[in-house]
Write a protein that holds these residues in place. Structure first.
Motif, PDB file in Angstrom:
ATOM      1  N   TYR A  83    -118.319 -62.117 -29.882  1.00 47.49           N
ATOM      2  CA  TYR A  83    -118.535 -60.769 -30.431  1.00 47.49           C
ATOM      3  C   TYR A  83    -119.260 -60.778 -31.768  1.00 47.49           C
ATOM      4  CZ  TYR A  83    -114.260 -61.663 -33.170  1.00 47.49           C
ATOM      5  OH  TYR A  83    -113.327 -62.204 -34.000  1.00 47.49           O
ATOM      6  N   GLU A  84    -119.343 -61.950 -32.409  1.00 48.04           N
ATOM      7  CA  GLU A  84    -120.082 -62.017 -33.667  1.00 48.04           C
ATOM      8  C   GLU A  84    -121.591 -61.991 -33.422  1.00 48.04           C
ATOM      9  OE1 GLU A  84    -118.198 -64.804 -36.777  1.00 48.04           O
ATOM     10  OE2 GLU A  84    -117.373 -65.527 -34.881  1.00 48.04           O
ATOM     11  N   GLY A  85    -121.964 -62.142 -32.165  1.00 49.00           N
ATOM     12  CA  GLY A  85    -123.379 -62.114 -31.830  1.00 49.00           C
ATOM     13  C   GLY A  85    -123.955 -63.483 -31.499  1.00 49.00           C
ATOM     14  N   TYR A  86    -123.132 -64.507 -31.555  1.00 55.61           N
ATOM     15  CA  TYR A  86    -123.596 -65.831 -31.153  1.00 55.61           C
ATOM     16  C   TYR A  86    -123.729 -65.886 -29.638  1.00 55.61           C
ATOM     17  CZ  TYR A  86    -121.984 -67.083 -35.816  1.00 55.61           C
ATOM     18  OH  TYR A  86    -121.804 -67.127 -37.160  1.00 55.61           O
ATOM     19  N   SER A  87    -124.614 -66.739 -29.177  1.00 60.82           N
ATOM     20  CA  SER A  87    -124.716 -66.955 -27.733  1.00 60.82           C
ATOM     21  C   SER A  87    -123.527 -67.804 -27.288  1.00 60.82           C
ATOM     22  CB  SER A  87    -126.020 -67.685 -27.402  1.00 60.82           C
ATOM     23  OG  SER A  87    -125.955 -69.007 -27.919  1.00 60.82           O
ATOM     24  N   TYR A 182    -104.240 -66.342 -19.420  1.00 64.46           N
ATOM     25  CA  TYR A 182    -104.982 -65.708 -20.511  1.00 64.46           C
ATOM     26  C   TYR A 182    -106.276 -65.128 -19.955  1.00 64.46           C
ATOM     27  CZ  TYR A 182    -107.724 -65.693 -24.939  1.00 64.46           C
ATOM     28  OH  TYR A 182    -108.497 -65.366 -26.028  1.00 64.46           O
ATOM     29  N   ALA A 183    -106.484 -63.859 -20.186  1.00 66.97           N
ATOM     30  CA  ALA A 183    -107.763 -63.245 -19.818  1.00 66.97           C
ATOM     31  C   ALA A 183    -108.654 -63.235 -21.058  1.00 66.97           C
ATOM     32  CB  ALA A 183    -107.548 -61.825 -19.314  1.00 66.97           C
ATOM     33  N   GLY A 184    -109.835 -63.786 -20.931  1.00 68.29           N
ATOM     34  CA  GLY A 184    -110.783 -63.818 -22.052  1.00 68.29           C
ATOM     35  C   GLY A 184    -111.790 -62.686 -21.919  1.00 68.29           C
ATOM     36  N   VAL A 185    -111.886 -61.867 -22.964  1.00 63.23           N
ATOM     37  CA  VAL A 185    -112.821 -60.728 -22.984  1.00 63.23           C
ATOM     38  C   VAL A 185    -113.750 -60.863 -24.196  1.00 63.23           C
ATOM     39  CG1 VAL A 185    -111.202 -59.159 -21.824  1.00 63.23           C
ATOM     40  CG2 VAL A 185    -111.192 -59.309 -24.322  1.00 63.23           C
ATOM     41  N   THR A 186    -114.833 -60.092 -24.172  1.00 63.31           N
ATOM     42  CA  THR A 186    -115.787 -60.231 -25.289  1.00 63.31           C
ATOM     43  C   THR A 186    -115.253 -59.632 -26.586  1.00 63.31           C
ATOM     44  OG1 THR A 186    -116.902 -58.113 -24.915  1.00 63.31           O
ATOM     45  CG2 THR A 186    -117.773 -60.037 -23.734  1.00 63.31           C
ATOM     46  N   GLY A 187    -114.432 -58.531 -26.522  1.00 60.93           N
ATOM     47  CA  GLY A 187    -114.213 -57.763 -27.728  1.00 60.93           C
ATOM     48  C   GLY A 187    -115.561 -57.194 -28.163  1.00 60.93           C
ATOM     49  N   PRO A 188    -115.734 -56.709 -29.406  1.00 56.36           N
ATOM     50  CA  PRO A 188    -114.722 -56.677 -30.450  1.00 56.36           C
ATOM     51  C   PRO A 188    -113.743 -55.509 -30.338  1.00 56.36           C
ATOM     52  CG  PRO A 188    -116.732 -55.730 -31.302  1.00 56.36           C
ATOM     53  CD  PRO A 188    -117.038 -56.194 -29.898  1.00 56.36           C
ATOM     54  N   SER A 210    -111.315 -65.113 -27.249  1.00 53.31           N
ATOM     55  CA  SER A 210    -111.832 -66.463 -27.525  1.00 53.31           C
ATOM     56  C   SER A 210    -111.404 -67.431 -26.433  1.00 53.31           C
ATOM     57  CB  SER A 210    -111.292 -66.938 -28.882  1.00 53.31           C
ATOM     58  OG  SER A 210    -109.889 -67.128 -28.811  1.00 53.31           O
ATOM     59  N   THR A 211    -111.420 -68.689 -26.762  1.00 49.18           N
ATOM     60  CA  THR A 211    -110.816 -69.801 -26.005  1.00 49.18           C
ATOM     61  C   THR A 211    -111.491 -70.126 -24.672  1.00 49.18           C
ATOM     62  OG1 THR A 211    -108.716 -69.403 -27.108  1.00 49.18           O
ATOM     63  CG2 THR A 211    -108.603 -70.682 -25.071  1.00 49.18           C
ATOM     64  N   VAL A 212    -111.728 -69.095 -23.831  1.00 53.57           N
ATOM     65  CA  VAL A 212    -112.287 -69.363 -22.505  1.00 53.57           C
ATOM     66  C   VAL A 212    -113.638 -70.093 -22.589  1.00 53.57           C
ATOM     67  CG1 VAL A 212    -113.199 -68.219 -20.428  1.00 53.57           C
ATOM     68  CG2 VAL A 212    -110.946 -67.584 -21.323  1.00 53.57           C
ATOM     69  N   PRO A 213    -114.586 -69.640 -23.436  1.00 57.44           N
ATOM     70  CA  PRO A 213    -115.855 -70.381 -23.504  1.00 57.44           C
ATOM     71  C   PRO A 213    -115.670 -71.846 -23.922  1.00 57.44           C
ATOM     72  CG  PRO A 213    -116.049 -68.265 -24.646  1.00 57.44           C
ATOM     73  CD  PRO A 213    -114.604 -68.420 -24.289  1.00 57.44           C
TER      74      PRO A 213
END
Ligand code: HPA
Length: 271
Positions: A83-87, A182-188, A210-213
């Protein structure tokens, strides 16, 4: 990409001896474990070639090398979020660097919203499995065969020995502990009430950004993975309390002493 990873690895190896087999990603509010590390050296992310720089309040950006519970570890104090904009490739870059530095086991912590009605704020949830809801995957693009296979198996991502050991440690200390998905979502954005319900219905117990990537990339490279969530808020039923980032940090901070004990004992258990 591989060249960039190798350039960063060479830079870190040129600093001092490097002998760690355990990597740690210290998530939201969990930086306190650092006080237990007998630090040999620290590197600011901004001084490491090719490293992204963290921007979120509460996330410091340092790579820390030292001894914890009798073992050398490399800890990331501050992680990168999608969500910070990083790939996805940037988010997971440090994990790839860890692997090429010789790290074999990756331990990850995060804060997450509980969607399981049996959970309480302040519980720890040992992650048994995940659901990737990012709508993206860090392995999209040309496969780097030197790191792993094109179509990696994901049937046992979280090491069952570490899951069982962590559970045992928590039970021994009477820490409130759960196991779950744990479900990983983009947020923010935090979830809408409908989204929390949906996430529970599809089989998750907690949701976070976080975490999933990181874990996907680690598993691609055949690393042993362990991850744990601090349940910082609940998205259960129709009357979900408003969540703020500050509350997430406060709950994570209050669980920090338990996490510290758990991580130390888990690390002393890893070969
Ligand atoms: N949703 C998503 N991410 C989170 C939450 C949440 O409720 N709490 C902490 N991180």
């Amino acid at each position: 990409m591989l060249e960039k990873i190798k350039e960063t690895v060479t830079f870190i190896e040129s600093k001092r001896d490097f002998n760690a087999k355990i990597g740690i990603v210290l998530g939201t509010g969990l930086g306190g474990l650092v006080n237990e590390i007998n630090i040999e050296y620290e590197l600011d992310y901004k001084d490491i070639p090719n490293f992204p720089v963290s921007t979120v309040h509460g996330h410091q950006g340092k790579l820390i090398y030292g001894k914890l519970a009798g073992k050398y570890v490399l800890a990331m104090q501050g992680r990168f979020h999608y969500y910070e904009g990083y790939s996805m490739q940037e988010v997971t870059f440090p994990i790839r660097v860890m692997k090429l530095l010789g790290i074999e086991s990756l331990l990850v912590s995060n804060a997450a919203g509980g969607v399981n009605p049996g959970f309480h704020v302040g519980d720890m949830m040992i992650i048994k499995d995940h659901i990737n809801l990012f709508g993206n995957n860090p392995l999209i693009g040309k496969n780097i065969a030197e790191l792993g296979t094109r179509f990696p198996d994901m049937t046992e991502v979280y090491d069952s020995k570490l899951v069982n050991k962590a559970n045992e440690i928590c039970k021994k200390h009477n820490f409130p502990v759960q196991q779950g998905i744990y479900a990983g979502v983009t947020g923010p954005t935090f979830e809408t009430i409908a989204e929390y319900k949906y996430i529970h219905i599809i089989g998750a117990d907690a949701v976070g950004m976080s975490t999933v990537p990181e874990v996907i990339v680690a598993k691609h490279m055949q690393m042993t993975c362990f991850a744990i969530s601090i349940i910082s808020d609940l998205g259960v039923g129709d009357n979900v309390a408003v969540v703020t980032h500050q509350e997430v940090l406060d709950v994570a901070g209050s669980v920090e002493p338990k996490m510290t004990i758990l991580f130390k004992e888990l690390i002393s258990f890893i070969d």
